[in-house]
Write a protein that holds these residues in place. Structure first.
Motif, PDB file in Angstrom:
ATOM      1  N   LYS A 281      40.059  25.679  -1.858  1.00 25.86           N
ATOM      2  CA  LYS A 281      38.713  26.185  -2.145  1.00 25.86           C
ATOM      3  C   LYS A 281      38.012  25.355  -3.220  1.00 25.86           C
ATOM      4  CE  LYS A 281      39.847  30.966  -0.924  1.00 25.86           C
ATOM      5  NZ  LYS A 281      40.000  32.347  -1.457  1.00 25.86           N
ATOM      6  N   SER A 282      38.755  24.927  -4.229  1.00 19.68           N
ATOM      7  CA  SER A 282      38.146  24.166  -5.322  1.00 19.68           C
ATOM      8  C   SER A 282      37.547  22.869  -4.817  1.00 19.68           C
ATOM      9  CB  SER A 282      39.186  23.864  -6.405  1.00 19.68           C
ATOM     10  OG  SER A 282      39.671  25.054  -6.970  1.00 19.68           O
ATOM     11  N   PHE A 283      38.167  22.259  -3.822  1.00 17.16           N
ATOM     12  CA  PHE A 283      37.628  21.024  -3.244  1.00 17.16           C
ATOM     13  C   PHE A 283      36.303  21.301  -2.553  1.00 17.16           C
ATOM     14  CE2 PHE A 283      37.297  17.724   0.043  1.00 17.16           C
ATOM     15  CZ  PHE A 283      37.448  16.592  -0.733  1.00 17.16           C
ATOM     16  N   ARG A 284      36.214  22.387  -1.825  1.00 14.56           N
ATOM     17  CA  ARG A 284      34.968  22.709  -1.123  1.00 14.56           C
ATOM     18  C   ARG A 284      33.838  23.006  -2.103  1.00 14.56           C
ATOM     19  NH1 ARG A 284      38.761  25.403   2.061  1.00 14.56           N
ATOM     20  NH2 ARG A 284      38.221  27.508   1.359  1.00 14.56           N
ATOM     21  N   ARG A 285      34.159  23.605  -3.243  1.00 20.28           N
ATOM     22  CA  ARG A 285      33.111  23.944  -4.212  1.00 20.28           C
ATOM     23  C   ARG A 285      32.506  22.717  -4.878  1.00 20.28           C
ATOM     24  NH1 ARG A 285      36.659  28.273  -5.697  1.00 20.28           N
ATOM     25  NH2 ARG A 285      37.302  27.167  -7.587  1.00 20.28           N
ATOM     26  N   LEU A 286      33.171  21.579  -4.787  1.00 18.41           N
ATOM     27  CA  LEU A 286      32.631  20.363  -5.400  1.00 18.41           C
ATOM     28  C   LEU A 286      31.293  19.953  -4.797  1.00 18.41           C
ATOM     29  CD1 LEU A 286      35.853  18.136  -5.668  1.00 18.41           C
ATOM     30  CD2 LEU A 286      34.754  19.456  -7.495  1.00 18.41           C
ATOM     31  N   LYS A 287      31.010  20.411  -3.586  1.00 19.14           N
ATOM     32  CA  LYS A 287      29.752  20.019  -2.934  1.00 19.14           C
ATOM     33  C   LYS A 287      28.545  20.612  -3.646  1.00 19.14           C
ATOM     34  CE  LYS A 287      29.712  23.788   0.474  1.00 19.14           C
ATOM     35  NZ  LYS A 287      29.772  24.131   1.913  1.00 19.14           N
ATOM     36  N   GLN A 288      28.743  21.663  -4.450  1.00 17.58           N
ATOM     37  CA  GLN A 288      27.636  22.288  -5.167  1.00 17.58           C
ATOM     38  C   GLN A 288      27.840  22.206  -6.682  1.00 17.58           C
ATOM     39  OE1 GLN A 288      27.214  26.242  -3.463  1.00 17.58           O
ATOM     40  NE2 GLN A 288      25.826  25.489  -1.903  1.00 17.58           N
ATOM     41  N   LYS A 289      28.455  21.117  -7.119  1.00 16.35           N
ATOM     42  CA  LYS A 289      28.610  20.878  -8.552  1.00 16.35           C
ATOM     43  C   LYS A 289      27.914  19.576  -8.918  1.00 16.35           C
ATOM     44  CE  LYS A 289      32.753  23.558  -9.601  1.00 16.35           C
ATOM     45  NZ  LYS A 289      33.928  23.633 -10.487  1.00 16.35           N
TER      46      LYS A 289
ATOM     47  N   THR B 267      37.156  31.196 -19.327  1.00 15.78           N
ATOM     48  CA  THR B 267      37.018  29.750 -19.135  1.00 15.78           C
ATOM     49  C   THR B 267      37.423  29.350 -17.725  1.00 15.78           C
ATOM     50  OG1 THR B 267      37.382  29.291 -21.485  1.00 15.78           O
ATOM     51  CG2 THR B 267      37.778  27.484 -19.945  1.00 15.78           C
ATOM     52  N   ASP B 268      38.516  29.887 -17.242  1.00 18.73           N
ATOM     53  CA  ASP B 268      38.954  29.596 -15.874  1.00 18.73           C
ATOM     54  C   ASP B 268      37.910  30.037 -14.861  1.00 18.73           C
ATOM     55  OD1 ASP B 268      41.371  28.461 -16.622  1.00 18.73           O
ATOM     56  OD2 ASP B 268      42.522  30.309 -16.363  1.00 18.73           O
ATOM     57  N   TYR B 269      37.346  31.219 -15.066  1.00 18.25           N
ATOM     58  CA  TYR B 269      36.385  31.759 -14.109  1.00 18.25           C
ATOM     59  C   TYR B 269      35.102  30.939 -14.085  1.00 18.25           C
ATOM     60  CZ  TYR B 269      33.467  35.233 -11.681  1.00 18.25           C
ATOM     61  OH  TYR B 269      32.638  35.863 -10.798  1.00 18.25           O
ATOM     62  N   ILE B 270      34.533  30.686 -15.257  1.00 22.08           N
ATOM     63  CA  ILE B 270      33.257  29.975 -15.308  1.00 22.08           C
ATOM     64  C   ILE B 270      33.408  28.523 -14.869  1.00 22.08           C
ATOM     65  CG2 ILE B 270      31.430  29.144 -16.844  1.00 22.08           C
ATOM     66  CD1 ILE B 270      31.761  31.714 -18.449  1.00 22.08           C
ATOM     67  N   SER B 271      34.492  27.869 -15.257  1.00 23.56           N
ATOM     68  CA  SER B 271      34.663  26.457 -14.892  1.00 23.56           C
ATOM     69  C   SER B 271      34.779  26.265 -13.387  1.00 23.56           C
ATOM     70  CB  SER B 271      35.888  25.868 -15.597  1.00 23.56           C
ATOM     71  OG  SER B 271      37.081  26.462 -15.126  1.00 23.56           O
ATOM     72  N   GLY B 272      35.223  27.289 -12.682  1.00 25.90           N
ATOM     73  CA  GLY B 272      35.358  27.177 -11.231  1.00 25.90           C
ATOM     74  C   GLY B 272      34.076  27.444 -10.467  1.00 25.90           C
ATOM     75  N   MET B 273      33.049  27.929 -11.149  1.00 30.35           N
ATOM     76  CA  MET B 273      31.796  28.250 -10.461  1.00 30.35           C
ATOM     77  C   MET B 273      31.069  26.992 -10.003  1.00 30.35           C
ATOM     78  SD  MET B 273      30.150  31.195 -12.920  1.00 30.35           S
ATOM     79  CE  MET B 273      30.895  32.821 -13.100  1.00 30.35           C
ATOM     80  N   SER B 274      30.370  27.091  -8.892  1.00 36.74           N
ATOM     81  CA  SER B 274      29.429  26.049  -8.500  1.00 36.74           C
ATOM     82  C   SER B 274      28.153  26.243  -9.299  1.00 36.74           C
ATOM     83  CB  SER B 274      29.131  26.131  -7.003  1.00 36.74           C
ATOM     84  OG  SER B 274      28.441  27.336  -6.709  1.00 36.74           O
ATOM     85  N   ASP B 275      27.293  25.219  -9.332  1.00 37.91           N
ATOM     86  CA  ASP B 275      26.003  25.356 -10.012  1.00 37.91           C
ATOM     87  C   ASP B 275      25.239  26.571  -9.470  1.00 37.91           C
ATOM     88  OD1 ASP B 275      26.885  22.846 -10.783  1.00 37.91           O
ATOM     89  OD2 ASP B 275      24.946  21.876 -10.540  1.00 37.91           O
ATOM     90  N   GLU B 276      25.170  26.646  -8.160  1.00 40.95           N
ATOM     91  CA  GLU B 276      24.381  27.696  -7.520  1.00 40.95           C
ATOM     92  C   GLU B 276      24.924  29.083  -7.859  1.00 40.95           C
ATOM     93  OE1 GLU B 276      23.916  29.246  -2.996  1.00 40.95           O
ATOM     94  OE2 GLU B 276      23.447  27.127  -3.300  1.00 40.95           O
ATOM     95  N   PHE B 277      26.245  29.233  -7.817  1.00 39.72           N
ATOM     96  CA  PHE B 277      26.838  30.542  -8.094  1.00 39.72           C
ATOM     97  C   PHE B 277      26.642  30.921  -9.556  1.00 39.72           C
ATOM     98  CE2 PHE B 277      30.446  33.314  -9.250  1.00 39.72           C
ATOM     99  CZ  PHE B 277      30.209  34.360  -8.367  1.00 39.72           C
ATOM    100  N   ALA B 278      26.750  29.973 -10.472  1.00 39.92           N
ATOM    101  CA  ALA B 278      26.542  30.257 -11.890  1.00 39.92           C
ATOM    102  C   ALA B 278      25.112  30.727 -12.143  1.00 39.92           C
ATOM    103  CB  ALA B 278      26.851  29.022 -12.724  1.00 39.92           C
ATOM    104  N   ILE B 279      24.142  30.052 -11.529  1.00 36.29           N
ATOM    105  CA  ILE B 279      22.739  30.442 -11.696  1.00 36.29           C
ATOM    106  C   ILE B 279      22.495  31.825 -11.095  1.00 36.29           C
ATOM    107  CG2 ILE B 279      20.374  29.897 -11.004  1.00 36.29           C
ATOM    108  CD1 ILE B 279      21.201  26.918 -11.149  1.00 36.29           C
TER     109      ILE B 279
ATOM    110  N   LEU C 122      41.359  12.507  -4.736  1.00 34.82           N
ATOM    111  CA  LEU C 122      40.698  13.700  -4.205  1.00 34.82           C
ATOM    112  C   LEU C 122      40.859  14.904  -5.127  1.00 34.82           C
ATOM    113  CD1 LEU C 122      41.627  13.374  -0.422  1.00 34.82           C
ATOM    114  CD2 LEU C 122      39.404  12.937  -1.483  1.00 34.82           C
ATOM    115  N   GLY C 123      41.910  14.913  -5.940  1.00 27.98           N
ATOM    116  CA  GLY C 123      42.149  16.046  -6.830  1.00 27.98           C
ATOM    117  C   GLY C 123      41.663  15.855  -8.246  1.00 27.98           C
ATOM    118  N   HIS C 124      41.151  14.668  -8.583  1.00 27.52           N
ATOM    119  CA  HIS C 124      40.948  14.351  -9.998  1.00 27.52           C
ATOM    120  C   HIS C 124      39.873  15.193 -10.671  1.00 27.52           C
ATOM    121  CE1 HIS C 124      37.464  11.859  -8.767  1.00 27.52           C
ATOM    122  NE2 HIS C 124      37.130  11.805 -10.051  1.00 27.52           N
ATOM    123  N   ASP C 125      38.890  15.708  -9.926  1.00 31.20           N
ATOM    124  CA  ASP C 125      37.797  16.469 -10.533  1.00 31.20           C
ATOM    125  C   ASP C 125      37.767  17.934 -10.108  1.00 31.20           C
ATOM    126  OD1 ASP C 125      36.698  14.671 -12.265  1.00 31.20           O
ATOM    127  OD2 ASP C 125      34.978  14.133 -11.020  1.00 31.20           O
ATOM    128  N   LEU C 126      38.855  18.458  -9.578  1.00 34.15           N
ATOM    129  CA  LEU C 126      38.858  19.842  -9.095  1.00 34.15           C
ATOM    130  C   LEU C 126      38.559  20.847 -10.206  1.00 34.15           C
ATOM    131  CD1 LEU C 126      41.913  19.947  -6.646  1.00 34.15           C
ATOM    132  CD2 LEU C 126      39.486  19.777  -6.081  1.00 34.15           C
TER     133      LEU C 126
END
Length: 334
Positions: A52-60, A306-318, A105-109
């Motif tokens: 899931k973390s890889f897929r969320r990178l599209k909106q970060k 910290t774990d929760y917020i860092s995993g958010m996409s830009d869109e989800f955080a907003i 592929l994992g370096h920025d998860l």
């Protein structure tokens, strides 16, 4: 002989003496039965791509926060460009491409929403500090498929942890990804800055353009070629003149684009948004998903939030911020 064993035999016959062979992996934290088809590093790569973390990178965010237009990089497209560059270097040096690609592929998860602005905000709020490269390790070790994680090999974990700062990775493949990350972002950030109108081609340092090239493609080719041609005896290096201008280009970007007021004007709002979300979820842990409530109970509020917020996409955080703090219109029902 299984398909995996045949692949491992091909590695032994074709890869460099400095490559990390799949059969020589230091293993995983939890031992597993080998896959009959895939060597261990290929298996790691597949687990990363499907998480899931890889897929969320599209909106970060990569560099430009909430840009208008479809052609700016996101954290996902950056990751794919790093993987492509890293694989080209690894293949040229006869290193293990599967290991290299898995690390890339994992370096920025573990990267935050809103790019480095989000990272700085969380680093200031969390008493333990925050670094995206260490968070990436935490993501694959625990947060994905909580609490088991992806159970990746030690070589991939080390490469992810060492891709930015600190000690060098203990495999050449991990060291290649560190170079590839820098080569990718400095060149695609130039292209995005030109597209955004905050930089013009003629602004680039003349000597860097002369040595490395006038286009993104030419610069990337020059840097990769120099690294491949000058690396030997298990050490990665570029020609001195090329490396000097590579560093000059980094310095130029950090002195201009990365601090440009036009490109960064929206980042002033990031601190407020992250701070408000942090305070809210720290006071209301029951509003976080179950796994983060469990982390709250076991490791404390700051770690969980910290774990929760860092995993958010830009869109989800907003969207979360708007749901919590922005008044909504309403009407009486008769």
């Amino acid at each position: 002989m299984t398909v995996r064993e045949r692949t491992e035999e091909i590695e032994r016959q074709t890869l460099s003496a400095y490559a990390c062979l799949s059969q020589d992996s230091r293993g995983r934290e939890r031992p597993e039965e080998p896959c009959p088809l895939r060597p261990c590093f290929q298996r790691d790569r597949d687990r990363i791509i499907h998480c899931k973390s890889f897929r969320r990178l599209k909106q970060k965010t990569q560099v430009f926060l909430a840009p208008e237009g479809d052609h700016y990089r996101t954290r996902l497209t950056h990751t794919l460009e790093v993987a492509q560059i890293a694989r080209t270097i690894a293949r040229s040096l006869r290193l293990n491409e599967d290991l290299t690609e898995a690390i890339a592929l994992g370096h920025d998860l573990g990267h935050t929403p809103f790019g480095h602005a989000g990272e700085r905000a969380l680093n200031g709020l969390c008493p333990q500090g925050f670094a995206h490269y260490l968070q990436s390790v935490r993501v694959v070790q625990m947060l994905e498929k909580y609490p088991e994680g992806l159970n990746l090999s030690k070589e991939v974990l080390n490469g992810i942890a060492c891709h930015t700062r600190g000690p060098e990775a203990f495999t050449l493949e991990g060291q290649v990804v560190k170079y590839a990350d820098h080569i990718a972002y400095i060149n695609h950030d130039i292209e995005d800055a030109v597209t955004a109108g905050v930089l013009h081609q003629q602004d680039l340092p003349r000597e860097a353009v002369r040595v490395l090239g006038a286009t993104k493609s030419r610069r990337i080719t020059t840097l990769i070629s120099s690294l491949v041609e000058n690396s030997a005896d298990g050490a990665l290096r570029m020609a001195p003149q090329v490396y000097e201008q590579y560093e000059a280009l980094h310095s130029f970007m950090y002195a201009t684009v990365y601090v440009d007021k036009r490109a960064k004007k929206e980042e002033k709002k990031v601190d407020k948004l992250i701070e408000e979300l942090y305070g809210y979820f720290k006071a209301h842990p029951n509003r976080m998903p179950g796994q983060f409530q469990q982390i709250f109970a076991e490791e404390g509020a700051d770690r969980a939030v910290t774990d929760y917020i860092s995993g958010m996409s830009d869109e989800f955080a907003i969207r979360t911020f708007e749901d919590l703090f922005v008044p909504r219109g309403w009407s009486l029902q008769y």
